[in-house]
Design a protein around this motif. Structure first.
Motif, short mmCIF file in Angstrom:
data_model
loop_
_atom_site.label_atom_id
_atom_site.label_comp_id
_atom_site.label_asym_id
_atom_site.label_seq_id
_atom_site.Cartn_x
_atom_site.Cartn_y
_atom_site.Cartn_z
N MET A 64 -20.70 29.09 -5.94
CA MET A 64 -19.59 29.72 -6.66
C MET A 64 -18.72 30.53 -5.71
O MET A 64 -17.49 30.49 -5.79
N LEU A 65 -19.32 31.28 -4.78
CA LEU A 65 -18.53 32.06 -3.83
C LEU A 65 -17.72 31.16 -2.92
O LEU A 65 -16.56 31.46 -2.59
N ARG A 66 -18.28 30.06 -2.50
CA ARG A 66 -17.56 29.12 -1.63
C ARG A 66 -16.35 28.53 -2.36
O ARG A 66 -15.27 28.44 -1.80
N ARG A 67 -16.55 28.14 -3.61
CA ARG A 67 -15.43 27.58 -4.39
C ARG A 67 -14.34 28.63 -4.61
O ARG A 67 -13.16 28.31 -4.55
N ARG A 68 -14.73 29.87 -4.89
CA ARG A 68 -13.74 30.93 -5.08
C ARG A 68 -12.96 31.17 -3.80
O ARG A 68 -11.76 31.38 -3.82
N ARG A 69 -13.63 31.13 -2.67
CA ARG A 69 -12.97 31.36 -1.38
C ARG A 69 -11.97 30.23 -1.11
O ARG A 69 -10.84 30.48 -0.68
N GLN A 70 -12.37 28.99 -1.38
CA GLN A 70 -11.46 27.85 -1.17
C GLN A 70 -10.25 27.97 -2.09
O GLN A 70 -9.12 27.72 -1.69
N ALA A 71 -10.47 28.36 -3.35
CA ALA A 71 -9.36 28.51 -4.30
C ALA A 71 -8.42 29.63 -3.84
O ALA A 71 -7.20 29.51 -3.93
N LEU A 72 -8.98 30.71 -3.34
CA LEU A 72 -8.18 31.84 -2.85
C LEU A 72 -7.36 31.42 -1.62
O LEU A 72 -6.18 31.75 -1.53
N LEU A 73 -7.96 30.65 -0.71
CA LEU A 73 -7.24 30.18 0.45
C LEU A 73 -6.10 29.23 0.07
O LEU A 73 -5.02 29.25 0.67
N GLU A 74 -6.32 28.40 -0.95
CA GLU A 74 -5.28 27.50 -1.44
C GLU A 74 -4.12 28.28 -2.03
O GLU A 74 -2.96 27.92 -1.85
N GLN A 75 -4.40 29.37 -2.75
CA GLN A 75 -3.34 30.19 -3.33
C GLN A 75 -2.53 30.90 -2.26
O GLN A 75 -1.32 31.05 -2.38
#
Length: 191
Positions: free
Chosen positions: A178-189
């Motif tokens: 979950m933390l990895r997915r949140r980090r990837q989503a944050l980087l995409e934003q």
């Protein structure tokens, strides 16, 4: 859909960690009493050659669940080492019982041994009907006099069971995912 997957994983982990029976007993306390040497062990004690018993009439126990008496039948080898047996912890109106295994280690004083057993609850009556759980019993056995004087302190087991380890590892893996997915989503934003 993306928000549903972490919630589903979390619910699955919570449900997997739930006990098969709802009445898991958390037991802490202490007991003193006398253990009698019964002599040659019955066949169910094999390969251990001797048996002892703690008489409930000689025990005084106090716990988070109330005052109790303890009775045991223990398969032993003289001089310490492996031991196992059955027990009943009786609160008067109700009780729980099961099996235990562990052992004893002689101390520097020839007649005194340190004991350590893992108790498993297999049955119960009254408020313990359908009970399950495990707890550890650490104490001493003093054979200076006969019968042997025993002191046992009860508490939660020191090492998690394999099922608990598996659930912890799954939980940490799920949190990491979950933390990895949140980090990837944050980087995409940010990009």
């Amino acid at each position: 859909m993306r928000k549903f997957i972490p919630a589903a994983i979390g619910c699955t982990l919570l449900m997997a960690g739930a006990p098969a029976q709802a009445n898991v007993v958390s037991f802490t306390g202490s007991v003193t009493g006398s253990s009698n040497f019964l002599g040659a062990a019955p066949p169910e004690c094999a390969p251990l050659p001797f048996q002892t018993a703690i008489d409930p009439l000689t025990t005084v126990g106090h716990s988070n669940l109330g005052d109790f008496t303890l009775s045991t039948k223990t398969c032993i080898a003289l001089g310490g080492g492996l031991s196992f047996g059955t027990y009943i912890i009786d609160f008067g109106a109700d009780q729980f019982s099961g099996s235990f295994n562990g052992g004893s280690t002689p101390t520097s004083i020839p007649t005194i041994s340190d004991t350590d057993w893992l108790f498993t609850i297999l049955a119960g009556t009254g408020r313990f009907l359908g009970a399950s759980g495990t707890f550890e019993g650490i104490g001493t056995a003093d054979a200076t006099t006969r019968p042997t004087h025993v002191v046992i302190n009860f508490g939660p087991p020191g090492v998690p069971e394999p099922r608990s380890w598996a659930l912890m590892i799954l939980g940490f893996g799920g949190i990491g995912l979950m933390l990895r997915r949140r980090r990837q989503a944050l980087l995409e934003q940010i990009a």
